[in-house]
Every structure is written in structure tokens, then in C-alpha cells.
Design an enzyme around this catalytic site. Structure first.
Site, mmCIF file in Angstrom:
data_model
loop_
_atom_site.group_PDB
_atom_site.id
_atom_site.type_symbol
_atom_site.label_atom_id
_atom_site.label_comp_id
_atom_site.label_asym_id
_atom_site.label_seq_id
_atom_site.Cartn_x
_atom_site.Cartn_y
_atom_site.Cartn_z
ATOM 1 N N CYS A 2 0.820 -1.208 0.000
ATOM 2 C CA CYS A 2 0.000 0.000 0.000
ATOM 3 C C CYS A 2 0.856 1.261 0.000
ATOM 4 O O CYS A 2 1.913 1.303 0.611
ATOM 5 C CB CYS A 2 -0.879 0.026 1.244
ATOM 6 S SG CYS A 2 -1.874 -1.433 1.412
ATOM 7 N N ARG A 27 4.962 0.110 -6.184
ATOM 8 C CA ARG A 27 4.906 -0.693 -4.965
ATOM 9 C C ARG A 27 3.889 -1.841 -5.090
ATOM 10 O O ARG A 27 3.888 -2.751 -4.273
ATOM 11 C CB ARG A 27 4.503 0.192 -3.782
ATOM 12 C CG ARG A 27 5.511 1.268 -3.473
ATOM 13 C CD ARG A 27 4.929 2.293 -2.540
ATOM 14 N NE ARG A 27 4.765 1.798 -1.197
ATOM 15 C CZ ARG A 27 5.661 1.902 -0.233
ATOM 16 N NH1 ARG A 27 6.799 2.503 -0.475
ATOM 17 N NH2 ARG A 27 5.430 1.443 0.964
ATOM 18 N N TRP A 72 -2.989 -2.662 -1.656
ATOM 19 C CA TRP A 72 -2.545 -3.994 -2.080
ATOM 20 C C TRP A 72 -3.197 -4.943 -1.088
ATOM 21 O O TRP A 72 -2.811 -4.988 0.076
ATOM 22 C CB TRP A 72 -1.024 -4.046 -2.025
ATOM 23 C CG TRP A 72 -0.404 -5.256 -2.638
ATOM 24 C CD1 TRP A 72 -0.054 -5.423 -3.941
ATOM 25 C CD2 TRP A 72 -0.021 -6.463 -1.972
ATOM 26 N NE1 TRP A 72 0.516 -6.661 -4.120
ATOM 27 C CE2 TRP A 72 0.551 -7.322 -2.932
ATOM 28 C CE3 TRP A 72 -0.112 -6.915 -0.645
ATOM 29 C CZ2 TRP A 72 1.024 -8.589 -2.626
ATOM 30 C CZ3 TRP A 72 0.362 -8.180 -0.350
ATOM 31 C CH2 TRP A 72 0.926 -8.997 -1.340
ATOM 32 N N ASN A 98 -1.194 1.705 5.813
ATOM 33 C CA ASN A 98 -0.308 0.690 5.248
ATOM 34 C C ASN A 98 0.184 -0.157 6.408
ATOM 35 O O ASN A 98 0.737 0.379 7.369
ATOM 36 C CB ASN A 98 0.865 1.377 4.524
ATOM 37 C CG ASN A 98 1.929 0.395 4.077
ATOM 38 O OD1 ASN A 98 1.697 -0.804 4.013
ATOM 39 N ND2 ASN A 98 3.108 0.910 3.783
ATOM 40 N N GLY A 99 -0.025 -1.466 6.343
ATOM 41 C CA GLY A 99 0.425 -2.342 7.425
ATOM 42 C C GLY A 99 -0.625 -3.401 7.712
ATOM 43 O O GLY A 99 -1.563 -3.598 6.930
ATOM 44 N N GLU A 470 18.233 -16.810 -9.039
ATOM 45 C CA GLU A 470 17.744 -15.464 -9.333
ATOM 46 C C GLU A 470 17.073 -15.431 -10.713
ATOM 47 O O GLU A 470 16.016 -14.833 -10.893
ATOM 48 C CB GLU A 470 18.908 -14.473 -9.225
ATOM 49 C CG GLU A 470 18.582 -13.049 -9.599
ATOM 50 C CD GLU A 470 17.422 -12.450 -8.835
ATOM 51 O OE1 GLU A 470 17.000 -13.010 -7.818
ATOM 52 O OE2 GLU A 470 16.896 -11.413 -9.285
ATOM 53 N N LYS A 474 13.154 -14.479 -11.448
ATOM 54 C CA LYS A 474 12.807 -13.375 -12.340
ATOM 55 C C LYS A 474 11.822 -13.844 -13.399
ATOM 56 O O LYS A 474 10.848 -13.165 -13.706
ATOM 57 C CB LYS A 474 14.092 -12.848 -12.974
ATOM 58 C CG LYS A 474 14.152 -11.410 -13.263
ATOM 59 C CD LYS A 474 14.139 -10.452 -12.114
ATOM 60 C CE LYS A 474 14.336 -10.994 -10.759
ATOM 61 N NZ LYS A 474 14.510 -10.105 -9.672
ATOM 62 N N GLU A 477 8.352 -14.345 -11.923
ATOM 63 C CA GLU A 477 7.700 -13.100 -11.544
ATOM 64 C C GLU A 477 7.012 -12.412 -12.714
ATOM 65 O O GLU A 477 5.901 -11.931 -12.587
ATOM 66 C CB GLU A 477 8.726 -12.124 -10.968
ATOM 67 C CG GLU A 477 9.138 -12.424 -9.568
ATOM 68 C CD GLU A 477 10.099 -11.369 -9.058
ATOM 69 O OE1 GLU A 477 9.736 -10.657 -8.122
ATOM 70 O OE2 GLU A 477 11.211 -11.253 -9.604
ATOM 71 N N HIS A 493 19.173 -36.554 -8.026
ATOM 72 C CA HIS A 493 18.602 -36.901 -6.717
ATOM 73 C C HIS A 493 17.099 -36.608 -6.671
ATOM 74 O O HIS A 493 16.523 -36.511 -5.591
ATOM 75 C CB HIS A 493 19.341 -36.145 -5.609
ATOM 76 C CG HIS A 493 20.785 -36.534 -5.511
ATOM 77 N ND1 HIS A 493 21.196 -37.758 -5.046
ATOM 78 C CD2 HIS A 493 21.924 -35.868 -5.868
ATOM 79 C CE1 HIS A 493 22.516 -37.832 -5.088
ATOM 80 N NE2 HIS A 493 22.981 -36.702 -5.593
ATOM 81 N N LYS A 588 6.542 -3.880 -4.836
ATOM 82 C CA LYS A 588 7.964 -3.539 -4.845
ATOM 83 C C LYS A 588 8.527 -3.510 -3.432
ATOM 84 O O LYS A 588 9.643 -3.929 -3.190
ATOM 85 C CB LYS A 588 8.147 -2.179 -5.518
ATOM 86 C CG LYS A 588 9.589 -1.728 -5.650
ATOM 87 C CD LYS A 588 10.286 -2.534 -6.716
ATOM 88 C CE LYS A 588 11.774 -2.239 -6.809
ATOM 89 N NZ LYS A 588 12.462 -3.296 -7.559
HETATM 90 C C1 F6R Z 1 12.277 -9.923 -6.922
HETATM 91 C C2 F6R Z 1 12.183 -8.935 -5.875
HETATM 92 C C3 F6R Z 1 11.867 -9.418 -4.500
HETATM 93 C C4 F6R Z 1 12.664 -8.615 -3.480
HETATM 94 C C5 F6R Z 1 12.214 -8.985 -2.065
HETATM 95 C C6 F6R Z 1 13.054 -8.281 -1.015
HETATM 96 O O1 F6R Z 1 12.465 -9.334 -8.176
HETATM 97 O O2 F6R Z 1 12.340 -7.775 -6.103
HETATM 98 O O3 F6R Z 1 12.091 -10.770 -4.367
HETATM 99 O O4 F6R Z 1 14.022 -8.867 -3.648
HETATM 100 O O5 F6R Z 1 10.877 -8.639 -1.886
HETATM 101 O O6 F6R Z 1 12.971 -6.896 -1.150
HETATM 102 P P1 F6R Z 1 14.065 -5.952 -0.554
HETATM 103 O O7 F6R Z 1 15.342 -6.196 -1.255
HETATM 104 O O8 F6R Z 1 13.540 -4.565 -0.782
HETATM 105 O O9 F6R Z 1 14.168 -6.290 0.908
#
Ligand code: F6R
Length: 593
Positions: A2, A27, A72, A98-99, A470, A474, A477, A493, A588
């Protein structure tokens, strides 16, 4: 998660909140709303984007005090009723939040017993009604804020208006971030600086349990003991919060293409006049510690895997690497002098804030690696190192990951005062530029071939395995394709059972010590019908490899070739017609646990 945007006394409140909410779109959101005071509280909200809110909002808003929000969903489905702002039952108070309120069911039952009715499924409505309940007892909003804070458990950043206070915007904060922007004849409030940097460069960050209010000319902040706090003002510049696409069609592409510049900037920041520029106390703490715990979530966790391995291999320090939300509920502190490294691009991730509180109670020292100066985690850390990546708007993290890995490698070099890493990083920059200039079309071609598959495997060993994790995240996502990263040695395994005709398997081979074993893995999956795409370095390459780059130091694959993984995810998402910068269900900045 949010986003909150509010203001008092700003010239064009409508434009400020709509633009501000758009700035916070990165976000993540599913609905948006605005509330303002025009004798009575007026609320406009709906499911959808800030642009949709723009369409339903009256063209002229003359109110002095305004709050707004992108939601959100956590408690309750995305719907108009569940969107913020929420109005208290007697319509005195409205707020955005937010929370997460952990005890909202108890509080809701309490308020129902006092005659309150609820209209939404949210935890936020409880805060509004509780504030009103206390406010109606003595008509003092500061007392109501204090009592409400004392009764709610959980995380909250709130911007609140009260019909009886046309010249005041109230606020309170615990765990979720909230910033005040200091103006001349106006004041602003928001979840981060991006909506406000066009209006001011002076900011005040609220700390846990702080509350207070802003008027056009005044900012008052009180601590949990109700004492007035003299808050420090920090300066943030417009440039570092710029959301300008600079001609790129998407933020994700722009941010991938910035990786080489970011790495150069990072090296300059931490190595000058032939010396590493790290805080000496930090280096001593790291050297003297007998165990380093790395904590992170998602992409930052993947960077922490690299950091841990670097410290073990090159600095001979034992480490553990944990997903923050896993560690938080059963924390362990191995060794006699543990030291903790927290990695977080945003510096606001709730799971890490939880960990940081545990570590602080134990009295251990911490380093935060982040992209966000002044963030909540930064204020709680013993040391902060910035990755200098510039704002990352795309929800999927790209340049921040490469920068986290590069910074960890510089730090590992600095511990031993070993300067080899500087040349190794120079090599990676050449590789990154080559990928950007020469390989994009080939990567796009692979994206076209794999885009309709339901499952994809990534294979690697050691540092290439961390990169595979990673890469796989990606792809998931932004393309919504199920993918798995598998360490080459683990294939037989279990996971090999899933290999069938046509399964795309993307293989990283950039480490001489593991290259032969990886080639055997390729044979194993090929003989079961998999379609293999190999990414290799020149000396380890074979003619049939899909993408070959110049040699570089194997421990830097997260810097050198992560862009291949990012471009691939980007092009698959585009080919499938998805919103690559705002993938579904993701946020985000993950400010709730
Ligand atoms: C993936 C991504 C998330 C963040 C995770 C941690 O593309 O962006 O997996 O890495 O939510 O976020 P931060 O780094 O802000 O603690």
C-alpha cells in the site's frame, strides 16, 4: 505494498495526489482512493489504478487537507468497500493505512460491543472506529491517537483526517514507513519520497510509535511517551527519485541497461586513491567476527547466498545464509562473536525489520546493504552500505541484484585488502556491455522459443547456481511460467524425474571447476528429450552453446551475466503480452510480514 500520499496547503491537491499515487504504483496496488475535507469528509475510491481514480475524482478539489492511497489487498478482496480511505461509523474520521493489524478481530468485537458497525472486511476500518471511539470521549485527537496506538498490535503507517480539524492532517507510524515532506506554506506526507520530491527536498522520517500532525506551517511529532520530538531533517534530491523512462518502453529494460553504469559508480564509491573506502570499524567488526549471518528475502536473499560463499571462500569466515522470514521465528546466533549482514534493496521489508528487532535485543552488530538511504532498516543498523543503483521502479529487481553482488565482492576484497576484485569487476563491465550491444536479439529468440512452455529448468553449480535461482525467480515473476533452479549435482537426486520431451533447460557454465560436471548434466537432460540453452564463457564454451561471453572471474556471474537472465525474463513477459513492470500480485516494497 500500500502507498500513502497526503498533503495540507498544497496548491493543487488533486494533481499532487494523483501524480503521487502514480509514483507509488511500482509498490503494487489493486485499488486506489482519495479523501478530503470540504466541511464534511468526501471519499472517492474504486478498484483499479490511480488513472482510473483520476477519471472518477471531481475535476476541482479546493480542500486544504487531502489523503490518498493505493491498496494492495491483505484483509479482504480487492473491492470498492475494502479500498481506502475508510470512514469511521459516525463519519468524523477518515484514514488511509499501510500495514497489518494483528489484533483487529478482538478490537472489532470490542467496538461492536460498543455499538459500532463495520462495512468492510479490512483491519483498517478498526483503526478508524477506534480513533473515533476515543475521540468522542474527550474531543482531543492527540489523546485518541495515543490511546489507539496503545491498543493496536501490528504494523501501521496512517494518514488521518478529522472533520473537526479542517487545518490538520494527523499521522502515526509503527514498522511501515512514513515520511513528512517539509514545504513552505504547505506540508506533505507519503510512504516514500518519490511523490514529494517535486515539491520539496526536506524530509522527516517518522520512527516507530511516533505520531503527530502537520498543518500548513507546522510539523509536530511525539514519541511513545507523548514527548515532543525534535526531528532531524534529511535532504533528498529529485534526481535520485526520478521515475523518468528516458525513452525506454519499460522500467525493467531501462534498469537492466543501467547495470554497467551502476557497477562503475559502485566501484568509484568504494575505491578511491588506491584505497578501499569502507568504514574501518565495519571492516574490523567483520574480521573479528567468527560467524556472519546473512539475511534477505527474494532477490536479496539470492545476493546473500553469493555474499556468504565469498566470505567463506575468500575470507575464511564461516557464514550462514537465511531467508529472513525463516530465520525470524527460530533465530540462531552461531559462534561467539556473530555479526549480521542484512540485504534489502528497499530497506523497508517487514520480514527483515522483524529480524533486526531480534538482533538488536541480543545486542549484536549489523550491516545493512541497501539502495535506500534513511530507510527504516538503515536507521536500525550499525552500519549501512549503499549500492548506489538509483531508484528501481520495476517491481522485478534487476540492477539492484547486480549491484548487491558487486558490493559484496568489493567488501570481501576489502576485508583482505585484496585488489584483484577491481580488475575482475572491470572484466564484468565489458561482458555486460557486450550482452547489451550484441546478444539481445539472440536472447529474444530464445524467449520466443520458450514462452509457451509451462515449466522451465535452470541449472548451475556454485555461483552459477545462485545466479540460476535469481534467473528462475525473475522468469516466474514477470512471465508466470513455473520454473525451478536446480544445482547440477542435485538433478539425479530427484528433479530429473520431471525432465521430458522439449522441456527448456537453461544452463550456466562460467566456472572452470564445475564446467565438466555441468557438461555431464547437459547430456543427462538432453538424453531425456530436454531442449538445452547453454550460456558459457569463451574458454569453457562449445560450438553448440546458445550464448557465449568473454571470460570473467567465475565468482562474479551475478554481476557479469545476470543481465542475460533479466533480458530473457523481460522478453518472455513481453512476448506473452504481460505488464512487465507491474506483475500481478507482487509489490515492490513488501512492508507486511
Ligand atoms: C524480486 C524482488 C523481490 C525482493 C524482495 C526483497 O524481483 O524484487 O524478491 O528482492 O521482496 O525486497 P528488498 O530487497 O527490498 O528487501
Amino acid at each position: 505494498m500500500c502507498g500513502i500520499v497526503g498533503a495540507i496547503g498544497v496548491n493543487n491537491p488533486r494533481e499532487y495526489v494523483i501524480e503521487g499515487l502514480k509514483n507509488l504504483e511500482y509498490r503494487g496496488y489493486d485499488s486506489a482512493g482519495v479523501g478530503f475535507l470540504n466541511k464534511k469528509i468526501k471519499i472517492y475510491k474504486d478498484v483499479g489504478s490511480p488513472s482510473h481514480l483520476d477519471e472518477i475524482l471531481p475535476k476541482n478539489i479546493t480542500s486544504d487537507v487531502i489523503i490518498s492511497h493505493t491498496r494492495w489487498a491483505t484483509h479482504g478482496v480487492p473491492s470498492k468497500k475494502n479500498s481506502h480511505p475508510h470512514l469511521s461509523m459516525n463519519k468524523k474520521i477518515s484514514l488511509v493505512h499501510n500495514g497489518l493489524i494483528d489484533n483487529y478481530i478482538d478490537l472489532r468485537n470490542f467496538l461492536i460491543s460498543k455499538g459500532y458497525t463495520f462495512y468492510s472486511q479490512t483491519d483498517t476500518e478498526v483503526i478508524g472506529n477506534l480513533l473515533e471511539y476515543y475521540y468522542l470521549q474527550n474531543n482531543d485527537m492527540l489523546v485518541a491517537l495515543d490511546k489507539t496506538k496503545a491498543n493496536i498490535k501490528g504494523s501501521y503507517a496512517c494518514a488521518i483526517i478529522n472533520e473537526d480539524y479542517p487545518d490538520t492532517l494527523f499521522m502515526m507510524r509503527k514498522t511501515s514507513p512514513l515520511l513528512v515532506g517539509k514545504g513552505k506554506g504547505f506540508n506533505l506526507i507519503a510512504s516514500d519520497a518519490s511523490p514529494m520530491v517535486k515539491y520539496t527536498n526536506e524530509f522527516i522520517e517518522l520512527d516507530d510509535y511516533e505520531y503527530g500532525y502537520i498543518t500548513k506551517y507546522d510539523i509536530k511529532v511525539f514519541n511513545r511517551n507523548n514527548e515532543l520530538v525534535d526531528k532531524a531533517v534529511t535532504i533528498k534530491d529529485l534526481e535520485s527519485y526520478s521515475h523518468d523512462l528516458n525513452g525506454y518502453p519499460h522500467y525493467m529494460l531501462k534498469e537492466i541497461e543501467e547495470i554497467d553504469t551502476v557497477i562503475k559508480k559502485l566501484v568509484t564509491a568504494y575505491y578511491q586513491d588506491n584505497e578501499y573506502q569502507f568504514n574501518k570499524d565495519l571492516l574490523n567488526d567483520l574480521k573479528e567476527s567468527d560467524h556472519i549471518i546473512f539475511l534477505g528475502c527474494g532477490t536479496s536473499y539470492h545476493a546473500s547466498l553469493v555474499g556468504g560463499r565469498l566470505f567463506e571462500n575468500f575470507n575464511n569466515i564461516s557464514t550462514t545464509k537465511y531467508i529472513a522470514s525463516e530465520w525470524a521465528f527460530h533465530p540462531t546466533f552461531p559462534g561467539v562473536r556473530p555479526f549480521v549482514v542484512l540485504i534489502s534493496q528497499s530497506g523497508e521489508t517487514a520480514d527483515l525489520i522483524h529480524c533486526q528487532k531480534i538482533i538488536k535485543k541480543k545486542g549484536f552488530r549489523t550491516l545493512l546493504i541497501t539502495n535506500t538511504p534513511g530507510s527504516t532498516l538503515s536507521r536500525g543498523a550499525t552500519y549501512t552500505l549503499l549500492i548506489h543503483a538509483g531508484v528501481e521502479v520495476s517491481v522485478a529487481s534487476t540492477k539492484a541484484y547486480a549491484a548487491q553482488v558487486a558490493l559484496l565482492s568489493l567488501l570481501s576484497g576489502a576485508i583482505n585488502n585484496d585488489k584483484k576484485v577491481l580488475n575482475d569487476l572491470k572484466d564484468t563491465i565489458r561482458v555486460i556491455e557486450y550482452i547489451k550491444n550484441e546478444l539481445k536479439d539472440k536472447i529474444k529468440g530464445i524467449a520466443e522459443e520458450i514462452k509457451d512452455h509451462e515449466n522451465i529448468f535452470y541449472l548451475g553449480r556454485s555461483f552459477d547456481y545462485f545466479l540460476s535461482m535469481e534467473a528462475s525467480l525473475k522468469l516466474k515473476e514477470v512471465s508466470y511460467i513455473h520454473s525451478e533452479a536446480i544445482p547440477g549435482g542435485e538433478l539425479k537426486h530427484g528433479p530429473i524425474a520431471l525432465v521430458n520431451e522439449g522441456l527448456p533447460v537453461i544452463v550456466f557454465i562460467t566456472d572452470p571447476t564445475t564446467a565438466n560436471s555441468m557438461r555431464s548434466n547437459i547430456e543427462e537432460v538432453k538424453s531425456r528429450g530436454a531442449k538445452v540453452y547453454t550460456i558459457s564463457t569463451k574458454d569453457l564454451s562449445k560450438d553448440e552453446d546458445s550464448l557465449v561471453v568473454d571470460n570473467y572471474a567465475y565468482y562474479l556471474s551475478g554481476v557479469a551475466v545476470s543481465s542475460i537472465a533479466f533480458y530473457l525474463a523481460y522478453y518472455v513477459s513481453l512476448a506473452k503480452g504481460y505488464n512487465v513492470d507491474k506483475p500481478r500480485n507482487l509489490a515492490k516494497s513488501v512492508t507486511v510480514e
